[in-house]
Design a protein around this motif. Structure first.
Motif, PDB file in Angstrom:
ATOM      1  N   PHE A   1       2.666   5.244   6.551  1.00 51.62           N
ATOM      2  CA  PHE A   1       2.117   4.588   5.601  1.00 51.62           C
ATOM      3  C   PHE A   1       1.355   5.718   4.664  1.00 51.62           C
ATOM      4  N   VAL A   2       1.856   5.621   3.290  1.00 50.84           N
ATOM      5  CA  VAL A   2       1.340   6.542   2.466  1.00 50.84           C
ATOM      6  C   VAL A   2       0.589   5.830   1.415  1.00 50.84           C
ATOM      7  N   PHE A   3      -0.616   6.344   0.930  1.00 44.48           N
ATOM      8  CA  PHE A   3      -1.490   5.652   0.266  1.00 44.48           C
ATOM      9  C   PHE A   3      -1.573   6.426  -1.123  1.00 44.48           C
ATOM     10  N   LYS A   4      -1.401   5.842  -2.048  1.00 38.38           N
ATOM     11  CA  LYS A   4      -1.798   6.682  -3.614  1.00 38.38           C
ATOM     12  C   LYS A   4      -2.990   5.904  -4.143  1.00 38.38           C
ATOM     13  N   ASN A   5      -3.488   6.919  -5.265  1.00 37.70           N
ATOM     14  CA  ASN A   5      -4.651   6.163  -6.080  1.00 37.70           C
ATOM     15  C   ASN A   5      -6.029   5.853  -5.282  1.00 37.70           C
TER      16      ASN A   5
ATOM     17  N   ALA B   1     -11.489   9.365   6.031  1.00 37.30           N
ATOM     18  CA  ALA B   1     -10.477   8.927   5.097  1.00 37.30           C
ATOM     19  C   ALA B   1      -9.213   9.714   4.968  1.00 37.30           C
ATOM     20  N   THR B   2      -8.057   8.987   4.635  1.00 33.96           N
ATOM     21  CA  THR B   2      -7.016   9.809   4.866  1.00 33.96           C
ATOM     22  C   THR B   2      -5.858   8.964   3.719  1.00 33.96           C
ATOM     23  N   ASP B   3      -4.959   9.949   3.365  1.00 29.91           N
ATOM     24  CA  ASP B   3      -3.805   9.191   2.320  1.00 29.91           C
ATOM     25  C   ASP B   3      -2.686   9.321   3.186  1.00 29.91           C
TER      26      ASP B   3
ATOM     27  N   LYS C   1      -7.800   6.759  -1.271  1.00 26.65           N
ATOM     28  CA  LYS C   1      -7.723   7.152   0.226  1.00 26.65           C
ATOM     29  C   LYS C   1      -7.907   5.722   1.105  1.00 26.65           C
ATOM     30  N   CYS C   2      -7.561   5.915   2.597  1.00 23.10           N
ATOM     31  CA  CYS C   2      -7.640   4.772   3.330  1.00 23.10           C
ATOM     32  C   CYS C   2      -8.833   5.342   4.196  1.00 23.10           C
TER      33      CYS C   2
ATOM     34  N   CYS D   1      -7.809  -0.790   6.069  1.00 22.20           N
ATOM     35  CA  CYS D   1      -8.950   0.375   5.720  1.00 22.20           C
ATOM     36  C   CYS D   1      -9.998  -0.701   5.288  1.00 22.20           C
ATOM     37  N   GLY D   2     -11.033   0.430   5.227  1.00 21.14           N
ATOM     38  CA  GLY D   2     -12.311  -0.460   4.896  1.00 21.14           C
ATOM     39  C   GLY D   2     -13.686   0.106   5.539  1.00 21.14           C
ATOM     40  N   PRO D   3     -14.613  -0.477   5.606  1.00 21.68           N
ATOM     41  CA  PRO D   3     -15.808   0.063   6.227  1.00 21.68           C
ATOM     42  C   PRO D   3     -15.960  -0.089   7.741  1.00 21.68           C
ATOM     43  N   PRO D   4     -16.465   0.639   8.395  1.00 22.09           N
ATOM     44  CA  PRO D   4     -16.439   0.713  10.000  1.00 22.09           C
ATOM     45  C   PRO D   4     -16.788  -0.510  10.377  1.00 22.09           C
TER      46      PRO D   4
END
Length: 211
Positions: A91-95, A159-161, A97-98, A189-192
């Motif tokens: 999974f790669v995230f742009k714009n 957070a990770t990309d 972070k997850c 992704c989101g709040p814990p």
């Protein structure tokens, strides 16, 4: 399995434990069978096949750290060659972070009657170092039926990309349905998740005596 190709004698030793009592006609009643004939050894399995790499990029534009969002990558393959098969799911995230990535894993119950040999192993980041779970079932040819092996498993509090997941399909899983592996890998992704406070113990009052 005797190492000799042929022999004129074989000795087999049985040890009956002292805790076995004569509750029937005998305290031990067994048959020892020797089979002679051509070599029936199973072929030596080749090393693990793969990896098959699957990568998708997801755009996080418009999502903040407090927004909940999920992304799914399907893993489908008909490989059926009595080899372990390794799949890398990226999974790669742009714009963006997850934040607080969490993993869910769901798979079709294709060939899982033998839990000790038929399974899918799930790993994070590296294989075989980042072991998460061994996923099993209970039935063969249960096409169209899915098992949730992981749900909201926390991968990190940061957070990770990029998230990397590895799946190892055991060699004994055969193509009894349309695929030999048919699974969804989902990263959220989101709040814990909120931490639940312990439930206070109830206060017991003495029962009043009868009037």
């Amino acid at each position: 399995d005797n190492n000799d190709t042929s022999t004129d004698s074989l000795t087999v030793t049985l040890l009956k434990s002292r805790e076995i009592n004569q509750f029937c006609t005998y305290s031990i009643n067994a048959n020892v069978t020797i089979t002679c004939g051509p070599d029936t050894h199973a072929p030596t399995l080749a090393p693990t096949e793969g990896p098959t790499n699957i990568s998708q990029t997801f755009d996080l534009v418009g999502y903040g750290m407090n927004d909940s969002v999920s992304f799914t990558i399907p893993v489908q393959s008909g490989v059926d060659n009595y080899l372990d098969a390794l799949f890398g799911v990226e999974f790669v995230f742009k714009n963006g972070k997850c934040h607080n990535p969490m993993l869910s894993f769901r798979f079709e119950e294709i060939d899982f009657a033998q839990t000790w040999t038929e399974y899918i192993m799930v790993y994070q980041d590296t294989y075989p170092g980042g072991f998460i779970e061994q996923c099993t079932g209970t039935a063969d040819s249960n096409c169209g039926s899915y098992i949730n092996c992981l749900s909201g498993y926390s991968l990190s509090s940061n957070a990770t990309d990029e998230v990397m997941i590895w799946l190892l399909k055991s060699a004994e899983i055969n193509k009894f349905c349309d695929y030999s592996i048919n699974a969804n890998v989902t990263v959220s992704c989101g709040p814990p998740a909120p931490t639940k406070s312990p439930t206070p113990a109830p206060t017991y009052y003495p029962t009043p005596g009868p009037t």
